[in-house]
Design an enzyme around this catalytic site. Structure first.
Site, PDB file in Angstrom:
ATOM      1  NE  ARG A   5      -4.200   1.030   0.823  1.00 61.60           N
ATOM      2  CZ  ARG A   5      -5.324   1.122   0.959  1.00 61.60           C
ATOM      3  NH1 ARG A   5      -5.457   0.129   1.469  1.00 61.60           N
ATOM      4  NH2 ARG A   5      -4.850   2.638   1.770  1.00 61.60           N
ATOM      5  CG  HIS A  97     -12.683   0.650  -2.064  1.00 61.71           C
ATOM      6  ND1 HIS A  97     -12.067   1.208  -3.333  1.00 61.71           N
ATOM      7  CD2 HIS A  97     -11.688  -0.459  -2.118  1.00 61.71           C
ATOM      8  CE1 HIS A  97     -10.529   0.725  -3.416  1.00 61.71           C
ATOM      9  NE2 HIS A  97     -10.696  -0.759  -2.773  1.00 61.71           N
ATOM     10  CE  LYS A 123      -9.457  -4.563  -3.059  1.00 65.79           C
ATOM     11  NZ  LYS A 123      -8.392  -4.166  -2.526  1.00 65.79           N
ATOM     12  CB  SER A 218     -18.667 -16.118  21.020  1.00 65.67           C
ATOM     13  OG  SER A 218     -18.810 -16.936  21.354  1.00 65.67           O
ATOM     14  CE  LYS A 274     -29.025 -19.299  24.802  1.00 64.66           C
ATOM     15  NZ  LYS A 274     -28.215 -19.909  25.962  1.00 64.66           N
ATOM     16  CG  ASP A 315     -28.259 -23.453  26.811  1.00 66.13           C
ATOM     17  OD1 ASP A 315     -26.534 -23.934  27.321  1.00 66.13           O
ATOM     18  OD2 ASP A 315     -28.971 -22.230  26.569  1.00 66.13           O
ATOM     19  N   GLY A 451     -18.800 -23.056  36.128  1.00 62.97           N
ATOM     20  CA  GLY A 451     -20.043 -22.745  34.866  1.00 62.97           C
ATOM     21  C   GLY A 451     -18.811 -23.334  33.396  1.00 62.97           C
TER      22      GLY A 451
HETATM   23  P1  NAP Z   1     -30.698 -13.488  30.900  1.00 61.22           P
HETATM   24  O1  NAP Z   1     -32.039 -13.965  31.011  1.00 61.22           O
HETATM   25  O2  NAP Z   1     -30.398 -12.118  31.163  1.00 61.22           O
HETATM   26  O3  NAP Z   1     -31.410 -13.832  32.963  1.00 61.22           O
HETATM   27  C1  NAP Z   1     -30.651 -12.898  34.538  1.00 61.22           C
HETATM   28  C2  NAP Z   1     -31.293 -13.505  35.495  1.00 61.22           C
HETATM   29  O4  NAP Z   1     -30.100 -12.688  35.801  1.00 61.22           O
HETATM   30  C3  NAP Z   1     -32.488 -12.871  36.155  1.00 61.22           C
HETATM   31  O5  NAP Z   1     -32.062 -13.700  36.832  1.00 61.22           O
HETATM   32  C4  NAP Z   1     -31.939 -11.428  37.121  1.00 61.22           C
HETATM   33  O6  NAP Z   1     -33.066 -11.083  37.861  1.00 61.22           O
HETATM   34  C5  NAP Z   1     -30.330 -11.590  37.128  1.00 61.22           C
HETATM   35  N1  NAP Z   1     -29.564 -10.720  36.976  1.00 61.22           N
HETATM   36  C6  NAP Z   1     -28.778 -10.060  36.906  1.00 61.22           C
HETATM   37  N2  NAP Z   1     -28.346  -9.157  37.986  1.00 61.22           N
HETATM   38  C7  NAP Z   1     -28.856  -9.309  38.598  1.00 61.22           C
HETATM   39  C8  NAP Z   1     -28.666  -8.162  39.730  1.00 61.22           C
HETATM   40  N3  NAP Z   1     -27.798  -7.276  39.800  1.00 61.22           N
HETATM   41  N4  NAP Z   1     -29.145  -8.683  41.155  1.00 61.22           N
HETATM   42  C9  NAP Z   1     -29.744  -9.149  41.033  1.00 61.22           C
HETATM   43  N5  NAP Z   1     -29.578 -10.579  39.991  1.00 61.22           N
HETATM   44  C10 NAP Z   1     -29.708 -10.003  38.416  1.00 61.22           C
HETATM   45  O7  NAP Z   1     -29.443 -14.573  31.503  1.00 61.22           O
HETATM   46  P2  NAP Z   1     -29.170 -15.712  31.307  1.00 61.22           P
HETATM   47  O8  NAP Z   1     -28.510 -16.216  29.443  1.00 61.22           O
HETATM   48  O9  NAP Z   1     -30.307 -16.426  32.329  1.00 61.22           O
HETATM   49  O10 NAP Z   1     -27.497 -15.743  31.767  1.00 61.22           O
HETATM   50  C11 NAP Z   1     -27.376 -15.839  32.749  1.00 61.22           C
HETATM   51  C12 NAP Z   1     -25.937 -16.452  33.031  1.00 61.22           C
HETATM   52  O11 NAP Z   1     -26.039 -17.328  32.959  1.00 61.22           O
HETATM   53  C13 NAP Z   1     -24.669 -15.588  32.765  1.00 61.22           C
HETATM   54  O12 NAP Z   1     -24.932 -13.939  32.895  1.00 61.22           O
HETATM   55  C14 NAP Z   1     -23.505 -16.222  32.392  1.00 61.22           C
HETATM   56  O13 NAP Z   1     -22.898 -15.999  33.619  1.00 61.22           O
HETATM   57  C15 NAP Z   1     -23.865 -17.607  32.587  1.00 61.22           C
HETATM   58  N6  NAP Z   1     -23.998 -18.481  31.732  1.00 61.22           N
HETATM   59  C16 NAP Z   1     -23.781 -19.344  31.846  1.00 61.22           C
HETATM   60  C17 NAP Z   1     -23.339 -20.120  30.500  1.00 61.22           C
HETATM   61  C18 NAP Z   1     -22.891 -21.631  30.497  1.00 61.22           C
HETATM   62  O14 NAP Z   1     -22.622 -22.817  29.414  1.00 61.22           O
HETATM   63  N7  NAP Z   1     -21.864 -21.500  31.652  1.00 61.22           N
HETATM   64  C19 NAP Z   1     -24.187 -20.578  29.972  1.00 61.22           C
HETATM   65  C20 NAP Z   1     -25.218 -19.031  28.970  1.00 61.22           C
HETATM   66  C21 NAP Z   1     -25.088 -18.348  30.113  1.00 61.22           C
HETATM   67  P3  NAP Z   1     -34.443  -9.942  37.315  1.00 61.22           P
HETATM   68  O15 NAP Z   1     -35.237 -10.843  36.622  1.00 61.22           O
HETATM   69  O16 NAP Z   1     -34.067  -9.165  38.612  1.00 61.22           O
HETATM   70  O17 NAP Z   1     -34.261  -9.425  36.096  1.00 61.22           O
END
Ligand code: NAP
Length: 484
Positions: A5, A97, A123, A218, A274, A315, A451
């Site tokens: 370039r 471009h 290109k 990711s 999802k 999951d 986890g």
């Molecule tokens: P989500 O649908 O957004 O749910 C989040 C949950 O966390 C809700 O119950 C929420 O409560 C609660 N929460 C968030 N911040 C909070 C706070 N400051 N105080 C109290 N409660 C709080 O998320 P998700 O998809 O279920 O994922 C949840 C967690 O799972 C992720 O953060 C990740 O670490 C973990 N995860 C692990 C895997 C693995 O393969 N190991 C895969 C995916 C996710 P409210 O309903 O009151 O908002």
């Protein structure tokens, strides 16, 4: 192959370019002196830019790259044609471009360029505002009979850069390192050759990927590609940034299914898609695994022939296998087990569905009590606010909230003195691997499950759905922990 370039060089001269070309050993060269109006670095006059390209041709450069818009200037055109006549081995890339977005018609531009100069390599480079904008470039290359380069800039265009050898782009462009890219969204050479296995991609490569927004963090591309490489599979796993709501996801999946020649065979699906992914498969009246139906979300889509699509949820199985391993027990160990699930989001729903299906007695604790109540209603469990955790009495505790996740690593969802010897504590948070909750559980004499174990289990289940082969859980774990 090296691209020079030259518009980045201060004090650019014909002599400097000649001398630079002598350093390339036997690597083929593209010499470019990009016009500032099309993304060039320094604003050099047109005469010098053309002099540089002619000097490159005279020094034996295999390709020179000139803007198509400038080639249309008769003075420029006649000089370039004379240079090409002096070096019959040299080839002309005519480039266009658009940094704002896709061209009105990439096909029309391709035809125009070839009509102006049938020997040129067109290109065509444009900014993808969305991943769906990449398909126009793929279609062009799929139908092109002559060599062509078509690439999309920006983060949503990443797959067009990586898939160049799959879809037939004559070249793609890598930066020497992350800091020295010459266009938005360029991938470094190290990433191309390591993470994306560039040297093993060909027209037959089957494609997989994780659909998410955001996607850059990711670990899934690293773990699946590591397993594909270990088993020498001609498969590639991509990060697929699908921004926007349900409609944009549906467009993306429609685009993929309309092009079976792209050989997409499966997807991981994560936040925020999802639920919509499951709904897409439902609308197609296609196959949905009963548990995914029950959970109301799909984290895996499979397209065995590229023309049909099926939905799964790994999951659930990933979490249950992690729990069983943590309990050191067999399949029926969950029957009658008392479980406290903290959280009522997507992951909690999958885990509650699995635990209830296995006969566990579940109580759901959540900050927003109404969400806990709703989930409890769906699966016939008990529920409480987070304050109920003070009187925690359960054999298994599962954290499904993001409490304790990086960067808030000094927080735990469960009061320390509620943790007892004999309990098993499972934290779905995997960044960091050792959360404060797990540290305190260990100190209290409880058994712990991290986890990463769930993450690896669900990825193993996906790998099996993708390939019909077993992945390597040790390699997956090593790659996840390294990426954290
Ligand atoms: P989500 O649908 O957004 O749910 C989040 C949950 O966390 C809700 O119950 C929420 O409560 C609660 N929460 C968030 N911040 C909070 C706070 N400051 N105080 C109290 N409660 C709080 O998320 P998700 O998809 O279920 O994922 C949840 C967690 O799972 C992720 O953060 C990740 O670490 C973990 N995860 C692990 C895997 C693995 O393969 N190991 C895969 C995916 C996710 P409210 O309903 O009151 O908002």
């Amino acid at each position: 192959m090296l691209e020079f370039r030259t518009d980045y060089l201060e004090d650019l001269s014909v002599e400097v370019v000649r001398s630079l070309l002598s350093y390339r050993a036997d690597l083929p060269a593209i010499v470019t002196c990009r016009d500032k109006r099309e993304g060039g670095a320094i604003d050099y006059p047109e005469t010098l830019r053309i002099d540089v390209l002619l000097a490159a041709l005279d020094t034996g450069a295999e390709f020179v790259d000139l803007e198509y818009a400038n080639f249309l200037n008769p003075g420029v055109r006649s000089r370039i044609e004379a240079g090409l006549a002096r070096n019959p081995e040299g080839r002309l890339i005519l480039s266009a471009h658009d940094f704002r977005g896709p061209f009105e018609s990439v096909e029309r531009l391709y035809d125009e360029i070839l009509a102006a100069c049938p020997q040129a390599v067109p290109k065509l480079v444009y900014t993808a505002k969305h991943i769906n904008d990449c398909f126009a470039a793929f279609d062009l290359m799929h139908g092109a009979e002559k060599p062509v380069i078509a690439l999309c800039m920006g983060q949503p265009g990443l797959i067009s850069r990586v898939l160049a050898p799959k879809v037939g782009s004559l070249v793609t462009f890598a930066s020497l390192d992350e800091a020295s890219g010459t266009a938005p969204g360029q991938v470094s050479l190290e990433q191309f050759r390591g993470l994306y296995r560039y040297d093993s991609i060909d027209a037959e490569t089957e494609l997989f990927g994780v659909i998410a927004d955001p996607v850059a963090h990711s670990a899934s591309p690293a773990i699946h590609n590591a397993c594909f490489a270990e088993q020498r599979m001609n498969k590639l796993y991509l990060p697929l940034l699908v921004e926007g709501g349900r409609g944009r996801l549906y467009d993306f999946l429609d685009n993929v299914l309309a092009r079976p020649w792209l050989d997409f065979r499966g997807f991981s699906v994560t936040i925020p898609h999802k639920h919509s992914a499951l709904e897409y498969v439902r609308r197609k009246s296609a196959c949905i695994e009963p548990l995914a139906q029950l959970i109301g979300a799909a984290n895996t889509l499979i397209m065995p022939t590229g023309r049909s699509i099926a939905a799964y949820n790994t999951d659930y199985a990933g979490a249950l296998d992690a729990i069983r391993a943590g309990l050191g027990a067999k399949d029926d160990a969950l029957d009658g087990l008392t479980v406290a699930v903290v959280g009522a989001g997507g992951v909690a729903r999958a885990i509650v569905a699995g635990l209830c299906d296995a006969g566990a007695e579940v109580t759901i604790y959540n900050r927003t009590v109404e969400r806990a109540e709703q989930l409890a209603d769906d699966f016939d469990c008990a529920f409480s606010g987070l304050d109920g955790l003070d009187q925690l009495d359960a054999q298994l505790v599962v954290n499904c909230t993001s409490i304790g996740m990086h960067p808030n690593v000094d927080r735990s969802p469960v009061p320390e003195d509620a943790l007892k010897p004999g309990m098993t504590v499972f934290d779905t948070v995997y960044n960091p691997v050792e959360t404060l909750l797990l540290e305190q559980a260990q100190a209290a004499g409880a058994r712990t499950v991290d986890g990463v174990t769930m993450f690896v289990n669900q990825a193993m289940a996906q790998f099996k759905l993708f390939t019909n082969q077993e992945g390597n859980p040790h390699l997956m774990r090593e790659v996840v922990v390294r990426s954290l």
